[in-house]
Design an enzyme around this catalytic site. Structure first.
Site, PDB file in Angstrom:
ATOM      1  N   SER A 156     -38.345  73.137  79.072  1.00 37.93           N
ATOM      2  CA  SER A 156     -38.531  73.093  80.541  1.00 37.93           C
ATOM      3  C   SER A 156     -39.153  71.764  80.980  1.00 37.93           C
ATOM      4  CB  SER A 156     -39.374  74.268  81.029  1.00 37.93           C
ATOM      5  OG  SER A 156     -40.569  74.384  80.302  1.00 37.93           O
TER       6      SER A 156
ATOM      7  N   HIS B 165     -36.889  80.137  74.719  1.00 35.60           N
ATOM      8  CA  HIS B 165     -38.028  79.505  75.423  1.00 35.60           C
ATOM      9  C   HIS B 165     -38.689  80.588  76.287  1.00 35.60           C
ATOM     10  CE1 HIS B 165     -40.441  76.416  77.129  1.00 35.60           C
ATOM     11  NE2 HIS B 165     -39.602  75.846  77.975  1.00 35.60           N
TER      12      HIS B 165
ATOM     13  N   HIS C  86     -42.408  78.942  66.439  1.00 41.77           N
ATOM     14  CA  HIS C  86     -42.544  77.839  67.405  1.00 41.77           C
ATOM     15  C   HIS C  86     -42.000  76.562  66.773  1.00 41.77           C
ATOM     16  CE1 HIS C  86     -44.283  75.179  70.432  1.00 41.77           C
ATOM     17  NE2 HIS C  86     -44.303  76.264  71.188  1.00 41.77           N
TER      18      HIS C  86
ATOM     19  N   ARG D 107     -52.812  80.321  73.181  1.00 43.59           N
ATOM     20  CA  ARG D 107     -52.510  81.055  74.419  1.00 43.59           C
ATOM     21  C   ARG D 107     -52.366  82.550  74.113  1.00 43.59           C
ATOM     22  NH1 ARG D 107     -47.290  77.716  76.110  1.00 43.59           N
ATOM     23  NH2 ARG D 107     -46.870  78.266  73.938  1.00 43.59           N
TER      24      ARG D 107
ATOM     25  N   ASP E 260     -45.608  84.173  74.323  1.00 42.81           N
ATOM     26  CA  ASP E 260     -44.773  85.227  74.909  1.00 42.81           C
ATOM     27  C   ASP E 260     -44.947  86.584  74.224  1.00 42.81           C
ATOM     28  OD1 ASP E 260     -43.532  83.422  76.735  1.00 42.81           O
ATOM     29  OD2 ASP E 260     -42.407  82.610  75.048  1.00 42.81           O
TER      30      ASP E 260
HETATM   31  N1  CMX Z   1     -37.421  85.526  64.109  1.00 46.38           N
HETATM   32  C1  CMX Z   1     -36.422  85.359  63.222  1.00 46.38           C
HETATM   33  N2  CMX Z   1     -36.058  84.154  62.723  1.00 46.38           N
HETATM   34  C2  CMX Z   1     -36.782  83.094  63.129  1.00 46.38           C
HETATM   35  C3  CMX Z   1     -37.858  83.202  64.013  1.00 46.38           C
HETATM   36  C4  CMX Z   1     -38.162  84.491  64.534  1.00 46.38           C
HETATM   37  N3  CMX Z   1     -39.122  84.683  65.420  1.00 46.38           N
HETATM   38  N4  CMX Z   1     -38.371  81.967  64.221  1.00 46.38           N
HETATM   39  C5  CMX Z   1     -37.629  81.107  63.494  1.00 46.38           C
HETATM   40  N5  CMX Z   1     -36.667  81.794  62.833  1.00 46.38           N
HETATM   41  C6  CMX Z   1     -35.587  81.246  62.006  1.00 46.38           C
HETATM   42  C7  CMX Z   1     -34.712  80.324  62.836  1.00 46.38           C
HETATM   43  O1  CMX Z   1     -33.810  81.062  63.633  1.00 46.38           O
HETATM   44  C8  CMX Z   1     -34.092  79.447  61.777  1.00 46.38           C
HETATM   45  O2  CMX Z   1     -33.079  80.212  61.164  1.00 46.38           O
HETATM   46  P1  CMX Z   1     -31.690  79.519  60.706  1.00 46.38           P
HETATM   47  O3  CMX Z   1     -32.060  78.448  59.743  1.00 46.38           O
HETATM   48  O4  CMX Z   1     -30.920  80.663  60.091  1.00 46.38           O
HETATM   49  O5  CMX Z   1     -31.053  78.978  61.946  1.00 46.38           O
HETATM   50  C9  CMX Z   1     -35.236  79.292  60.767  1.00 46.38           C
HETATM   51  O6  CMX Z   1     -36.123  80.409  60.993  1.00 46.38           O
HETATM   52  C10 CMX Z   1     -36.013  78.008  60.930  1.00 46.38           C
HETATM   53  O7  CMX Z   1     -36.479  77.925  62.260  1.00 46.38           O
HETATM   54  P2  CMX Z   1     -37.838  77.131  62.604  1.00 46.38           P
HETATM   55  O8  CMX Z   1     -37.642  75.712  62.194  1.00 46.38           O
HETATM   56  O9  CMX Z   1     -38.992  77.869  62.053  1.00 46.38           O
HETATM   57  O10 CMX Z   1     -37.921  77.297  64.183  1.00 46.38           O
HETATM   58  P3  CMX Z   1     -37.218  76.410  65.303  1.00 46.38           P
HETATM   59  O11 CMX Z   1     -38.117  75.258  65.578  1.00 46.38           O
HETATM   60  O12 CMX Z   1     -35.797  76.119  64.962  1.00 46.38           O
HETATM   61  O13 CMX Z   1     -37.207  77.422  66.527  1.00 46.38           O
HETATM   62  C11 CMX Z   1     -38.112  79.025  67.996  1.00 46.38           C
HETATM   63  C12 CMX Z   1     -38.383  77.734  67.231  1.00 46.38           C
HETATM   64  C13 CMX Z   1     -39.282  79.286  68.947  1.00 46.38           C
HETATM   65  C14 CMX Z   1     -36.834  78.850  68.824  1.00 46.38           C
HETATM   66  C15 CMX Z   1     -37.947  80.191  66.993  1.00 46.38           C
HETATM   67  O14 CMX Z   1     -39.153  80.368  66.298  1.00 46.38           O
HETATM   68  C16 CMX Z   1     -37.536  81.493  67.650  1.00 46.38           C
HETATM   69  O15 CMX Z   1     -36.328  81.711  67.832  1.00 46.38           O
HETATM   70  N6  CMX Z   1     -38.510  82.381  68.015  1.00 46.38           N
HETATM   71  C17 CMX Z   1     -38.211  83.601  68.752  1.00 46.38           C
HETATM   72  C18 CMX Z   1     -38.008  83.302  70.231  1.00 46.38           C
HETATM   73  C19 CMX Z   1     -39.315  82.947  70.904  1.00 46.38           C
HETATM   74  O16 CMX Z   1     -40.324  83.629  70.759  1.00 46.38           O
HETATM   75  N7  CMX Z   1     -39.293  81.875  71.692  1.00 46.38           N
HETATM   76  C20 CMX Z   1     -40.463  81.484  72.523  1.00 46.38           C
HETATM   77  C21 CMX Z   1     -41.144  80.202  72.061  1.00 46.38           C
HETATM   78  C22 CMX Z   1     -42.293  79.849  72.956  1.00 46.38           C
HETATM   79  C23 CMX Z   1     -41.812  79.412  74.327  1.00 46.38           C
HETATM   80  O17 CMX Z   1     -41.140  78.388  74.413  1.00 46.38           O
HETATM   81  O18 CMX Z   1     -42.058  80.123  75.314  1.00 46.38           O
END
Ligand code: CMX
Length: 434
Positions: A241, A271, A318, A327, A373
């Site tokens: 964002s 996000h 994250h 937070r 979140d």
């Molecule tokens: N559940 C399941 N798998 C997860 C996970 C979760 N909560 N968090 C990361 N992973 C997975 C990724 O999908 C990725 O899998 P692949 O290699 O198969 O694609 C792997 O672990 C590595 O990911 P990462 O490097 O640890 O995390 P990223 O930096 O790529 O992504 C985020 C970060 C937030 C998108 C991810 O942790 C996620 O999808 N979390 C759940 C959604 C969420 O809570 N988002 C809110 C974030 C805060 C905000 O912005 O408000």
């Protein structure tokens, strides 16, 4: 010139000159190097922009102009008899780089109250949308509808010296923040409260007035809103964002275009939309096992079921943080103080005890800990706001504080058009083989 604008000008204009000199003296200094993985994986960890308002440390979490969340909860001015900071204070801190006095915060509140009038065509446009339109879509459209009011766009059209861009941008930034709670509350009441609206009360602070217009006049909800709107305000510059707002603004798009772009990014489930997904996930969990039958065993089973369905556990992980999000901790503190016996809070606590180990066992999740979140929804439900599709709108109202303060700094520092290079896979292969 209003007082807040005057103080900002005294800070920003000398800093613009200082940065020009910094680039002249050290323009060749190498700050970092990047890898093939970073180029393919969303530029994670690349230093690629300057954001003055806050800095995120992977282990410690966010600091706003050097202050951590616990420090800000202690130091920022509060409403009379209040326990949580007023969001006006964090905005002032992000804008000026200094902790505000009570008077500074009062001036920001008054300034926003004066600017908060929303033109009728914005409500007419919202009324034309189907009620089923997601609240984030409605918010983004309403922000675009407000673009008719842009002081920056009007000044640019007339012809303005680039040194003065910050001045009309200040007006846009302040007007947009002032108007957002009214627009957001209108969306909420239109969809969920039979289209019956509540007039603003200009005597209230920004968060309390927002709670009032949403229809929550209890003191406890106002206290929650002050905390909520403070802690979601900023998370340095690279999150979707903030980055989207900055990127679009770099084309000299005004504050409304830029913030609408930021909101569209916040509406993604990876996000800000994760806050609604967390509550949906908890509701599904309860439905699956039956309410009242939830323990750690059931949670672990449901996490594994979610993962085996190729889905993420919302509220966990994250891109930068590598520890529990402060937070999240701030909200947990709040819950322990005000709603320790709440059933949903107890489930959130159990998820916190179970999920990190399961996510770690996958061997690929870089941060198995909860983010902001994972907690926010259950606090809102406790006070009666159960309409979880609306939650990301609350996040957006708060996020306006950080991204708008940054956009104003962008114009004051004459930040240029953002235009990173891109390459093809053949180009990468060619470089790697050399
Ligand atoms: N559940 C399941 N798998 C997860 C996970 C979760 N909560 N968090 C990361 N992973 C997975 C990724 O999908 C990725 O899998 P692949 O290699 O198969 O694609 C792997 O672990 C590595 O990911 P990462 O490097 O640890 O995390 P990223 O930096 O790529 O992504 C985020 C970060 C937030 C998108 C991810 O942790 C996620 O999808 N979390 C759940 C959604 C969420 O809570 N988002 C809110 C974030 C805060 C905000 O912005 O408000």
């Amino acid at each position: 010139m209003d007082k807040i604008k005057e103080v900002f000008a005294k800070k920003a204009l000398p800093m613009a000159a200082e940065i020009k000199q910094l680039i002249k003296d050290n323009g060749d200094f190498v700050l970092g190097q990047y890898t093939v993985e970073q180029v393919y994986h969303g530029m994670h960890g690349m230093i690629g922009m300057v954001t003055e308002t806050s800095k995120l440390d992977p282990e410690e979490g966010i600091r706003f102009r050097g202050y951590s969340i616990p420090e800000l909860r202690a130091k920022l001015p509060k409403a009379p008899g209040g326990t949580e900071p007023l969001p006006e204070g964090i905005f002032y801190l992000m804008l000026m780089g200094e902790l505000p006095t009570e008077e500074d915060v009062h001036n920001v509140s008054n300034n926003w109250a004066r600017r908060s009038n929303v033109p009728k065509h914005v409500f007419d446009m919202l009324d034309s949308l189907p009620l089923s339109t997601h609240p984030m879509t409605q918010l983004s459209a309403a922000v675009l509808a407000l673009q008719t009011e842009s002081v920056f766009a009007a000044a640019y059209r007339k012809g303005i010296n680039k040194k003065d861009y910050w001045d009309p941008m200040y007006e846009d930034v302040m007007n947009l923040i002032a108007r957002l709670p009214r627009v957001a509350a209108y969306i909420y009441r239109r969809i969920y409260k039979s289209d019956i609206h509540i007039e603003p009360d200009p005597k209230l602070d920004w968060a309390a007035n927002f709670a009032h217009m949403l229809g929550y006049d209890e003191y406890d909800f106002k206290r929650l809103m002050r905390l909520y709107l403070t802690i979601h305000a900023d998370h340095e510059g690279g999150n979707v964002s903030a980055h989207a707002t900055h990127l679009v603004g770099s084309a000299l798009s005004d504050a409304y275009y830029s913030f609408s772009a930021g909101i569209n990014g916040l509406a993604g489930p990876l996000h800000g939309l994760a806050n609604q997904e967390v509550v949906r996930w908890i509701n599904d969990l309860k439905e699956y096992f039956g309410s009242g039958a939830i323990g750690k065993k059931q949670i672990e089973e449901y996490i594994n079921k979610t993962l085996s369905g190729g889905k993420v556990i919302p509220g966990y992980g994250h891109a930068v943080l590598r520890k529990t999000d402060p937070r999240y901790i701030a909200q947990m503190d709040f819950a322990l103080k005000y709603l320790p016996e709440d059933e949903n809070f107890k489930i959130v606590q159990m998820i916190y005890e179970v999920a990190p180990a399961v996510l770690s066992s996958l061997g690929k999740v870089k941060n198995p800990w909860p983010n902001v979140d994972a907690h926010s929804g259950v606090l809102l439900i406790h006070y009666g706001m159960v309409e979880y599709d609306f939650y990301t709108v609350l996040f957006a109202v708060s996020r306006s504080l950080g991204v708008m303060a940054s956009l104003l700094w962008d114009r004051a520092l004459s930040m240029p058009l953002e235009r990173p290079g891109s390459v093809t896979t053949d180009w990468v292969k060619g470089r790697v083989s050399k």
